[in-house]
Scaffold this motif. Structure first.
Motif, PDB file in Angstrom:
ATOM      1  N   MET A  38       0.789  -1.315  -0.164  1.00  0.00           N
ATOM      2  CA  MET A  38       0.093   0.172  -0.113  1.00  0.00           C
ATOM      3  C   MET A  38       0.872   1.225  -0.098  1.00  0.00           C
ATOM      4  N   PRO A  39       0.820   2.047  -1.118  1.00  0.00           N
ATOM      5  CA  PRO A  39       1.589   3.488  -0.859  1.00  0.00           C
ATOM      6  C   PRO A  39       1.030   4.132   0.116  1.00  0.00           C
ATOM      7  N   LEU A  40       2.161   4.971   0.712  1.00  0.00           N
ATOM      8  CA  LEU A  40       2.018   5.857   1.995  1.00  0.00           C
ATOM      9  C   LEU A  40       0.944   6.924   1.568  1.00  0.00           C
ATOM     10  N   LYS A  45      -4.613   8.738   2.965  1.00  0.00           N
ATOM     11  CA  LYS A  45      -6.039   9.085   2.708  1.00  0.00           C
ATOM     12  C   LYS A  45      -6.878   8.257   3.539  1.00  0.00           C
ATOM     13  N   ARG A  46      -6.670   6.760   3.539  1.00  0.00           N
ATOM     14  CA  ARG A  46      -7.354   5.922   4.289  1.00  0.00           C
ATOM     15  C   ARG A  46      -7.522   6.365   5.862  1.00  0.00           C
ATOM     16  N   LEU A  47      -6.315   6.981   6.458  1.00  0.00           N
ATOM     17  CA  LEU A  47      -6.638   7.286   7.752  1.00  0.00           C
ATOM     18  C   LEU A  47      -7.528   8.449   7.976  1.00  0.00           C
ATOM     19  N   VAL A  52      -8.011  11.120  11.149  1.00  0.00           N
ATOM     20  CA  VAL A  52      -6.653  11.113  11.418  1.00  0.00           C
ATOM     21  C   VAL A  52      -6.030  12.012  10.144  1.00  0.00           C
ATOM     22  N   ASP A  53      -5.640  13.196  10.377  1.00  0.00           N
ATOM     23  CA  ASP A  53      -5.005  13.947   9.202  1.00  0.00           C
ATOM     24  C   ASP A  53      -3.606  13.811   9.375  1.00  0.00           C
ATOM     25  N   VAL A  75      -4.005   7.961  16.342  1.00  0.00           N
ATOM     26  CA  VAL A  75      -3.100   7.388  15.122  1.00  0.00           C
ATOM     27  C   VAL A  75      -3.001   5.970  15.307  1.00  0.00           C
ATOM     28  N   ILE A  76      -2.526   5.776  16.382  1.00  0.00           N
ATOM     29  CA  ILE A  76      -2.414   3.902  16.460  1.00  0.00           C
ATOM     30  C   ILE A  76      -3.577   3.397  16.266  1.00  0.00           C
ATOM     31  N   THR A  77      -4.519   3.653  16.935  1.00  0.00           N
ATOM     32  CA  THR A  77      -5.870   2.788  16.615  1.00  0.00           C
ATOM     33  C   THR A  77      -6.494   2.901  15.355  1.00  0.00           C
ATOM     34  N   ALA A  78      -6.289   4.143  14.664  1.00  0.00           N
ATOM     35  CA  ALA A  78      -6.564   4.268  13.097  1.00  0.00           C
ATOM     36  C   ALA A  78      -5.581   3.220  12.308  1.00  0.00           C
ATOM     37  N   LEU A  79      -4.482   3.507  12.597  1.00  0.00           N
ATOM     38  CA  LEU A  79      -3.520   2.355  11.716  1.00  0.00           C
ATOM     39  C   LEU A  79      -4.090   0.725  11.980  1.00  0.00           C
ATOM     40  N   CYS A  80      -4.374   0.548  13.178  1.00  0.00           N
ATOM     41  CA  CYS A  80      -4.917  -0.842  13.506  1.00  0.00           C
ATOM     42  C   CYS A  80      -6.176  -1.014  12.523  1.00  0.00           C
ATOM     43  N   GLN A  81      -6.963  -0.269  12.473  1.00  0.00           N
ATOM     44  CA  GLN A  81      -8.441  -0.290  11.742  1.00  0.00           C
ATOM     45  C   GLN A  81      -8.045  -0.474  10.208  1.00  0.00           C
ATOM     46  N   VAL A  82      -7.032   0.480   9.706  1.00  0.00           N
ATOM     47  CA  VAL A  82      -6.881   0.189   8.333  1.00  0.00           C
ATOM     48  C   VAL A  82      -6.111  -1.016   7.951  1.00  0.00           C
ATOM     49  N   PHE A  83      -4.906  -1.544   8.801  1.00  0.00           N
ATOM     50  CA  PHE A  83      -4.406  -2.609   8.571  1.00  0.00           C
ATOM     51  C   PHE A  83      -5.182  -4.051   8.890  1.00  0.00           C
ATOM     52  N   GLY A  84      -6.324  -3.591   9.832  1.00  0.00           N
ATOM     53  CA  GLY A  84      -7.002  -4.830  10.163  1.00  0.00           C
ATOM     54  C   GLY A  84      -6.198  -5.886  11.130  1.00  0.00           C
ATOM     55  N   CYS A  85      -5.424  -5.045  12.076  1.00  0.00           N
ATOM     56  CA  CYS A  85      -4.452  -5.966  13.252  1.00  0.00           C
ATOM     57  C   CYS A  85      -5.085  -5.316  14.494  1.00  0.00           C
ATOM     58  N   THR A  86      -4.446  -6.145  15.348  1.00  0.00           N
ATOM     59  CA  THR A  86      -4.813  -5.506  16.675  1.00  0.00           C
ATOM     60  C   THR A  86      -3.917  -4.775  17.173  1.00  0.00           C
ATOM     61  N   LEU A  87      -4.077  -3.933  18.374  1.00  0.00           N
ATOM     62  CA  LEU A  87      -3.181  -3.053  19.054  1.00  0.00           C
ATOM     63  C   LEU A  87      -1.895  -3.774  19.367  1.00  0.00           C
ATOM     64  N   ALA A  88      -2.082  -4.998  20.217  1.00  0.00           N
ATOM     65  CA  ALA A  88      -0.954  -5.803  20.398  1.00  0.00           C
ATOM     66  C   ALA A  88      -0.255  -6.076  19.447  1.00  0.00           C
ATOM     67  N   GLU A  89      -0.556  -6.430  18.162  1.00  0.00           N
ATOM     68  CA  GLU A  89       0.335  -6.676  16.950  1.00  0.00           C
ATOM     69  C   GLU A  89       1.203  -5.653  16.485  1.00  0.00           C
TER      70      GLU A  89
END
Length: 107
Positions: A38-40, A45-47, A52-53, A75-89
């Motif tokens: 996924m390009p940065l 844009k997904r964030l 999250v801007d 930012v961290i929780t939005a990244l998890c949502q975009v990546f479909g991962c857990t916070l722990a991961e």
């Protein structure tokens, strides 16, 4: 002898009570791995879908740990949502810490 990270005390708090989360090289590398091809600019844009801007340049700095020492829980929780991962991961928590936090099978 246990490492410093293994000796850390685990305290559970709502993310709304946390001002920032320590960002490390390891977490930057994990973010890069989770992003895949996924390009940065696409990630940026997904964030925005999660209010999250953040620029692609700053995301690059997060991955390479250039001057980034902390990240906001938003930012961290939005990244998890975009990546479909857990916070722990994303945060690369050790399995012993994950068990203490009551999180199952994150990696």
């Amino acid at each position: 002898m246990a490492s410093k990270e293994e000796q850390s005390e685990v305290v559970m708090l709502p993310l709304s009570e946390v001002g920032s989360i320590r960002w490390t090289d390891t977490r930057g590398h994990k973010m890069r791995a989770l992003r895949g091809d996924m390009p940065l600019v696409t990630l940026s844009k997904r964030l925005t879908e999660f209010e999250v801007d953040i620029s692609r340049q700053y995301l690059n700095r997060m991955e390479t740990n250039t001057d980034v020492k902390n990240a906001s829980p938003k930012v961290i929780t939005a990244l998890c949502q975009v990546f479909g991962c857990t916070l722990a991961e994303l945060l690369c928590l050790k399995s012993t810490l994950i068990v203490q936090l009551g999180i199952d099978n994150c990696n």
